[in-house]
Design an enzyme around this catalytic site. Structure first.
Site, PDB file in Angstrom:
ATOM      1  N   LYS A 198       0.846  -1.206   0.000  1.00 14.49           N
ATOM      2  CA  LYS A 198       0.000   0.000   0.000  1.00 14.49           C
ATOM      3  C   LYS A 198       0.882   1.256   0.000  1.00 14.49           C
ATOM      4  CE  LYS A 198      -3.828  -2.377   2.221  1.00 14.49           C
ATOM      5  NZ  LYS A 198      -4.394  -2.861   3.478  1.00 14.49           N
ATOM      6  N   GLN A 221      -4.430  -1.487   9.605  1.00 12.67           N
ATOM      7  CA  GLN A 221      -4.363  -2.834   9.016  1.00 12.67           C
ATOM      8  C   GLN A 221      -4.957  -3.868   9.972  1.00 12.67           C
ATOM      9  OE1 GLN A 221      -3.407  -3.521   5.894  1.00 12.67           O
ATOM     10  NE2 GLN A 221      -3.755  -5.699   6.151  1.00 12.67           N
ATOM     11  N   ASP A 247     -11.088   2.847   4.134  1.00 12.88           N
ATOM     12  CA  ASP A 247     -11.544   1.455   4.037  1.00 12.88           C
ATOM     13  C   ASP A 247     -13.065   1.391   3.866  1.00 12.88           C
ATOM     14  OD1 ASP A 247      -9.678  -0.670   4.153  1.00 12.88           O
ATOM     15  OD2 ASP A 247      -9.267  -0.304   6.269  1.00 12.88           O
TER      16      ASP A 247
END
Ligand code: GUN
Length: 300
Positions: free
Chosen positions: A54, A98, A121
């Site tokens: 990422k 994460q 997200d």
């Protein structure tokens, strides 16, 4: 006849090119550099490789990118305090924690501690609600990636019969919410089948699908005789079904019996190389949107 392969890596590269141009324009015209922080708690090897990928992509696109590594012993309170710091940081537009988090931390409490306008997200309940209402900025990365693969690899889903197999909070449910939007790239007639659907009914529904999106979590679940000839098949499944003797690497299979289904479908995503490569790119797209949102260039 063999179906056209919808290659996620190619579609993702196409979207990253578009994003790169958009970032250059945001910098030149508005003096805005999209900022993304990825927070990693502990050193789980899978999570390390995800956040590294990422950060690499964020860097390539010209973002301000921050990798924040935290000890696996960090308390929930300290993690929430850290989120508050980034919530207030004007250089940071997107925050990603994460997952999975260590067991002593309540993941929901942490995810709900992210400012919804920085929640790239799209896991915060405010964003889940925005998607249902149709007032969204961010879409969750996996279903958003599926939508792009459909639009760019098959065609406009408007007026088509879409059947979603699976009702998870991160794929099935948002996939339904996205496909029923009265917006470009959606406007489909949608059915969702799941573990509560009797098998014969499930097959009946799948057979009607112009676009079949499968996130069942069962390797090679969908068979060729469940698929309407000419349908578009999007396989979200990633299942480890063995180990290669030669390389020692995991052998992956999707939730669709690829070898037989590809002879019936007109377009299909492979596993690996289909939906998988799209998710990081969609995260980057959300971060660019978050930067535009913060600057008032778009509204929810
Ligand atoms: N871990 C595995 N997939 C994801 C994801 O999409 N988002 C976050 N935050 N963590 C993950």
């Amino acid at each position: 006849m063999s179906a056209k392969l919808i290659k996620g890596a190619e579609v993702a590269a196409e979207i990253r090119d578009e994003l790169k141009k958009e970032v250059e324009e945001l910098k030149a015209k508005h003096n805005i550099t999209p900022g993304l922080v990825t927070i990693l708690v502990g050193e789980d090897p899978g999570s390390v490789s995800y956040v590294t990928a990422k950060q690499k992509t964020a860097h390539e696109l010209g973002f301000h990118s921050v990798q924040d590594n935290q000890s696996p012993e960090i308390t929930e309170e300290a993690l929430l305090k850290l989120l508050d710091k980034y919530n207030k940081d004007p250089k940071i537009h997107g925050i990603l924690v994460q997952l999975p988090l260590p067991k002593h931390i309540d993941s929901n409490k942490v995810l709900y501690g992210i400012n919804p306008d920085k929640d790239v997200d799209a896991f915060h309940p405010v964003n889940v609600g925005r998607i249902l209402i149709g007032n969204y900025a961010f879409l969750p990365c996996t279903p958003a990636g599926c939508q792009e693969l459909i639009v760019r690899g098959y065609g406009d889903p408007k007026g088509k019969e879409v059947v979603v197999v699976g009702r998870s909070n991160i794929v099935g449910k948002p996939m339904v919410a996205i496909m029923i939007q009265k917006k470009a790239g959606a406007n489909a007639t949608v059915t969702c089948v799941h573990t509560g659907t009797p098998k014969e009914k499930m097959i009946e529904h799948c057979k009607r699908a112009d676009i079949l999106i499968v996130a069942a979590g069962v390797p090679k679940y969908v068979q060729a005789d469940w698929v309407k000839p000419g349908a578009c098949v999007i396989d979200v499944g990633v299942n480890r079904i063995g180990k290669s003797e030669k390389t020692g690497k995991a052998i992956l299979a999707g939730d669709v019996d690829f070898e037989t289904v590809k002879e019936v479908a007109s377009a299909i995503t492979p596993v690996p190389g289909g939906v998988g490569p799209m998710t990081i790119t969609m995260l980057m797209k959300n971060t660019v949107m978050a930067a535009k949102l913060a600057a008032g260039l778009i509204k929810i």
